[in-house]
Design an enzyme around this catalytic site. Structure first.
Site, PDB file in Angstrom:
ATOM      1  CG  ASP A  31      -1.989   1.175   1.256  1.00  0.00           C
ATOM      2  OD1 ASP A  31      -2.808   0.235   0.748  1.00  0.00           O
ATOM      3  OD2 ASP A  31      -2.096   2.228   1.247  1.00  0.00           O
ATOM      4  CB  THR A 122     -16.868  -2.472  -6.459  1.00  0.00           C
ATOM      5  OG1 THR A 122     -16.796  -2.948  -5.416  1.00  0.00           O
ATOM      6  CG2 THR A 122     -17.408  -2.130  -7.148  1.00  0.00           C
ATOM      7  CG  PHE A 152     -20.223 -10.660  -3.531  1.00  0.00           C
ATOM      8  CD1 PHE A 152     -20.986  -9.965  -4.321  1.00  0.00           C
ATOM      9  CD2 PHE A 152     -19.121 -12.206  -4.372  1.00  0.00           C
ATOM     10  CE1 PHE A 152     -21.006  -9.983  -5.974  1.00  0.00           C
ATOM     11  CE2 PHE A 152     -19.843 -11.844  -5.737  1.00  0.00           C
ATOM     12  CZ  PHE A 152     -21.156 -10.680  -6.372  1.00  0.00           C
ATOM     13  CD  GLU A 155     -17.365  -1.816   6.413  1.00  0.00           C
ATOM     14  OE1 GLU A 155     -17.334  -0.898   7.169  1.00  0.00           O
ATOM     15  OE2 GLU A 155     -16.610  -1.207   4.969  1.00  0.00           O
ATOM     16  N   GLY A 256     -35.137   0.671   8.424  1.00  0.00           N
ATOM     17  CA  GLY A 256     -33.523   1.241   9.527  1.00  0.00           C
ATOM     18  C   GLY A 256     -33.518   3.286   9.105  1.00  0.00           C
ATOM     19  CB  CYS A 263     -20.151  -1.050  -0.841  1.00  0.00           C
ATOM     20  SG  CYS A 263     -18.626  -1.150   0.040  1.00  0.00           S
ATOM     21  CE  LYS A 324     -22.253  -3.371   8.129  1.00  0.00           C
ATOM     22  NZ  LYS A 324     -21.859  -4.805   7.318  1.00  0.00           N
ATOM     23  NE  ARG A 331     -15.429   3.660   4.821  1.00  0.00           N
ATOM     24  CZ  ARG A 331     -14.472   3.021   4.075  1.00  0.00           C
ATOM     25  NH1 ARG A 331     -14.218   2.839   2.736  1.00  0.00           N
ATOM     26  NH2 ARG A 331     -14.457   1.944   4.870  1.00  0.00           N
TER      27      ARG A 331
HETATM   28  C1  UGA Z   1     -22.462  -4.371   1.818  1.00  0.00           C
HETATM   29  C2  UGA Z   1     -22.763  -5.667   0.659  1.00  0.00           C
HETATM   30  O1  UGA Z   1     -24.002  -6.213   1.638  1.00  0.00           O
HETATM   31  C3  UGA Z   1     -21.558  -6.526   0.781  1.00  0.00           C
HETATM   32  O2  UGA Z   1     -22.019  -7.608  -0.229  1.00  0.00           O
HETATM   33  C4  UGA Z   1     -20.483  -6.167  -0.516  1.00  0.00           C
HETATM   34  O3  UGA Z   1     -19.591  -6.911  -0.113  1.00  0.00           O
HETATM   35  C5  UGA Z   1     -19.914  -4.950   0.656  1.00  0.00           C
HETATM   36  O4  UGA Z   1     -21.337  -3.970   0.777  1.00  0.00           O
HETATM   37  C6  UGA Z   1     -19.224  -3.957  -0.422  1.00  0.00           C
HETATM   38  O5  UGA Z   1     -20.143  -3.823  -1.351  1.00  0.00           O
HETATM   39  O6  UGA Z   1     -17.990  -3.894  -0.683  1.00  0.00           O
HETATM   40  P1  UGA Z   1     -21.777  -3.150   3.390  1.00  0.00           P
HETATM   41  O7  UGA Z   1     -21.836  -2.282   3.243  1.00  0.00           O
HETATM   42  O8  UGA Z   1     -20.675  -3.617   4.263  1.00  0.00           O
HETATM   43  O9  UGA Z   1     -22.033  -4.497   2.894  1.00  0.00           O
HETATM   44  O10 UGA Z   1     -23.111  -3.474   4.242  1.00  0.00           O
HETATM   45  P2  UGA Z   1     -24.527  -4.174   5.166  1.00  0.00           P
HETATM   46  O11 UGA Z   1     -24.867  -5.027   5.720  1.00  0.00           O
HETATM   47  O12 UGA Z   1     -24.462  -4.591   3.161  1.00  0.00           O
HETATM   48  O13 UGA Z   1     -25.408  -3.409   4.842  1.00  0.00           O
HETATM   49  C7  UGA Z   1     -24.984  -1.599   4.386  1.00  0.00           C
HETATM   50  C8  UGA Z   1     -26.280  -0.599   4.813  1.00  0.00           C
HETATM   51  O14 UGA Z   1     -27.897  -0.754   4.517  1.00  0.00           O
HETATM   52  C9  UGA Z   1     -25.805  -0.524   6.414  1.00  0.00           C
HETATM   53  O15 UGA Z   1     -26.438   0.798   6.308  1.00  0.00           O
HETATM   54  C10 UGA Z   1     -27.222  -0.953   7.141  1.00  0.00           C
HETATM   55  O16 UGA Z   1     -27.487  -0.474   8.308  1.00  0.00           O
HETATM   56  C11 UGA Z   1     -28.811  -1.350   5.967  1.00  0.00           C
HETATM   57  N1  UGA Z   1     -29.602  -2.087   5.769  1.00  0.00           N
HETATM   58  C12 UGA Z   1     -29.148  -3.231   5.459  1.00  0.00           C
HETATM   59  C13 UGA Z   1     -30.744  -1.796   6.612  1.00  0.00           C
HETATM   60  O17 UGA Z   1     -31.382  -0.852   6.599  1.00  0.00           O
HETATM   61  N2  UGA Z   1     -31.475  -3.268   6.541  1.00  0.00           N
HETATM   62  C14 UGA Z   1     -31.455  -4.504   6.246  1.00  0.00           C
HETATM   63  O18 UGA Z   1     -32.395  -5.246   7.065  1.00  0.00           O
HETATM   64  C15 UGA Z   1     -30.170  -4.310   6.154  1.00  0.00           C
END
Ligand code: UGA
Length: 438
Positions: A31, A122, A152, A155, A256, A263, A324, A331
């Site tokens: 890096d 990505t 996929f 976090e 929520g 992402c 979350k 971010r």
């Molecule tokens: C997301 C994808 O789920 C991963 O598959 C992907 O690899 C990743 O982006 C990426 O592109 O690197 P992530 O950003 O860690 O993962 O978070 P998520 O768990 O997907 O949640 C995304 C947002 O949606 C959060 O703000 C969460 O609070 C919200 N969320 C999720 C809800 O409000 N309700 C839900 O039922 C699920």
């Protein structure tokens, strides 16, 4: 066991590399951020991700990993290179792939043998070809294959997700590269028929479509939750009933304060821009983004109503700053927009988050940061829960009741027992469950 180089030690690069070293592969991380590399050499993890530190220590002890800022040396250290640099939203809302191009230029200059170059970042559709052309520009001697291999993992559950993926997408025209990568990933718990060989462009597109679909699911349930509030229906009962249909699935149906993170917001915007560039209107994608904005505004508006339409001088205990639970990442966290709006309305914010406060202090320094939920609740007129941390479910609300000035709790993550809190004397609000507190 293979020797692997990972260029870009962000979330994905780090989790993937540490997991691969745990499988026994030799991994060189590179890096340009010297501070980050020094930290990692000392065994310090620059992010909060459960389990990662333990695995890093193990790999350091087994002498399976190396950290360096010497990108040319990393490129030359291994026949397999993963590009995992970040592709943030650029000025024009398109994904900025300059870091990916820079790595490709370095590979073009320093390539020393036949290589498989895997794009984990990505990247917009067609980037694989840009990378291919850049590498060809200075390198006439060595064969190489560019593979598009999106990640996929989420976090907070990153290690589990990496080792137990629903599928592995490998975009390449080279059967040999495909077989090679399948070997590298052989310790991953993924059924053979879920390791998909496809072309590069499709692999790049799958990543954007997956994230956009999930974001759309969140916006969909948020909109439905607001409807449920109006008609006196419990959104959780609805989500359960609907989610049991295998065609729909029960995940990503929790309403929520809106989706955030590094992402979804970035990728959905990038997809929108790609569609505009190709002359196609993606109305669902546009609506998904709009609904996400409106959700944050709706939360501030509802809290204001609970406070007799006046925020001025009111103390608001904000619990949860991360986008979350289980992460320190802020971010595009809904908390940022919501706190900024509260400040504009002259409310006094007393914030607490188990992990994300240091990051939020850099974004919003001029609010009060508290050592725990109870300190945040002290003399507060209202409590606003924005992140689904498990810790918040264990809060002693009897104690909170005595600490607070007003007795209002707005649970935007639906993690609290409404009736229990109501019986303690709180005025409650939540998302899509207003029938339970009427
Ligand atoms: C997301 C994808 O789920 C991963 O598959 C992907 O690899 C990743 O982006 C990426 O592109 O690197 P992530 O950003 O860690 O993962 O978070 P998520 O768990 O997907 O949640 C995304 C947002 O949606 C959060 O703000 C969460 O609070 C919200 N969320 C999720 C809800 O409000 N309700 C839900 O039922 C699920």
């Amino acid at each position: 066991m293979a020797s692997i180089a990972i260029i870009g030690v962000g979330y994905i690069g780090l989790v993937m590399g540490i997991s691969l070293s745990d499988f026994g592969h030799k991994v060189t991380f590179a890096d340009i951020d010297g501070k980050k590399i020094e930290k990692l050499k000392r065994g310090e993890i620059p992010i909060y991700e459960p389990g990662l530190k333990e695995l890093l220590d193990k790999s350091i002890e087994r002498k399976l990993i190396q950290f360096t800022t010497d990108i040319p040396a990393a490129i030359q250290s291994s026949p397999i290179i993963f590009i995992a640099v970040n592709t943030p939203t650029g000025k024009d809302d398109r994904a900025d792939i300059s870091a990916v191009k820079k790595v490709a230029e370095d590979i073009s200059k320093y390539i020393n043998e036949e290589k498989i170059i895997c794009i984990k970042s990505t990247v917009p559709i067609g980037t694989y070809k840009i990378v291919e052309d850049i590498i060809k520009s200075k390198n006439k001697k060595f064969n190489f294959e560019v593979v598009s291999i999106p990640e996929f993992l989420r976090e907070g559950t990153a290690l589990y997700d990496f080792v137990n993926p629903d599928r592995i997408i490998i975009g390449t025209k080279s059967k040999k590269a495909f077989e090679n990568l399948k070997n590298i990933f052989s310790a991953i718990n993924c059924k053979p028929d879920r390791i998909i060989l496809t072309d590069n462009k499709s692999a790049e597109t799958i990543k954007y479509v997956s994230n956009s679909f999930l974001a759309m699911k969140v916006s969909f349930i948020n909109e439905i939750a607001n409807f449920c509030d109006k008609v006196g229906v419990d959104v959780q009962a609805v989500a359960q009933g609907v989610g049991l249909d295998n065609r729909i699935g029960n995940q990503f149906l929790n309403p929520g304060p809106g989706f955030g993170g590094s992402c979804f917001p970035k990728d959905i915007l990038a997809l929108l821009k790609m569609s505009e560039d190709s002359g196609i209107n993606l109305e669902l994608i546009k609506s998904t983004i709009l609904i996400n904005q409106l959700q944050k505004q709706m939360i501030v508006k509802r809290l204001k109503t609970l406070l007799n339409n006046n925020f001025k001088g009111k103390k608001i205990a904000v619990l949860g700053l991360a986008f979350k639970g289980n992460t320190d990442d802020i971010r595009y966290s809904p908390a940022i927009d919501i706190i900024k709006e509260l400040k504009i309305n002259e409310a006094i914010v007393q914030a607490y988050d188990p992990q994300a406060m240091n990051n939020m202090k850099l974004e919003i320094p001029d609010i009060t940061y508290c050592i725990d939920a109870y300190e945040a609740a002290k003399c507060a007129d209202a409590m606003l829960i924005l992140t689904d941390w498990q810790e918040f479910k264990k809060i002693d609300f009897k104690k909170v009741y005595n600490l607070m000035n007003g007795k209002i709790v707005f649970d935007t993550r639906n993690i609290l027992n409404l009736n229990q809190l109501k019986s303690l004397g709180f005025t409650m609000d939540s998302i899509g469950r207003s029938n339970l507190v009427m």
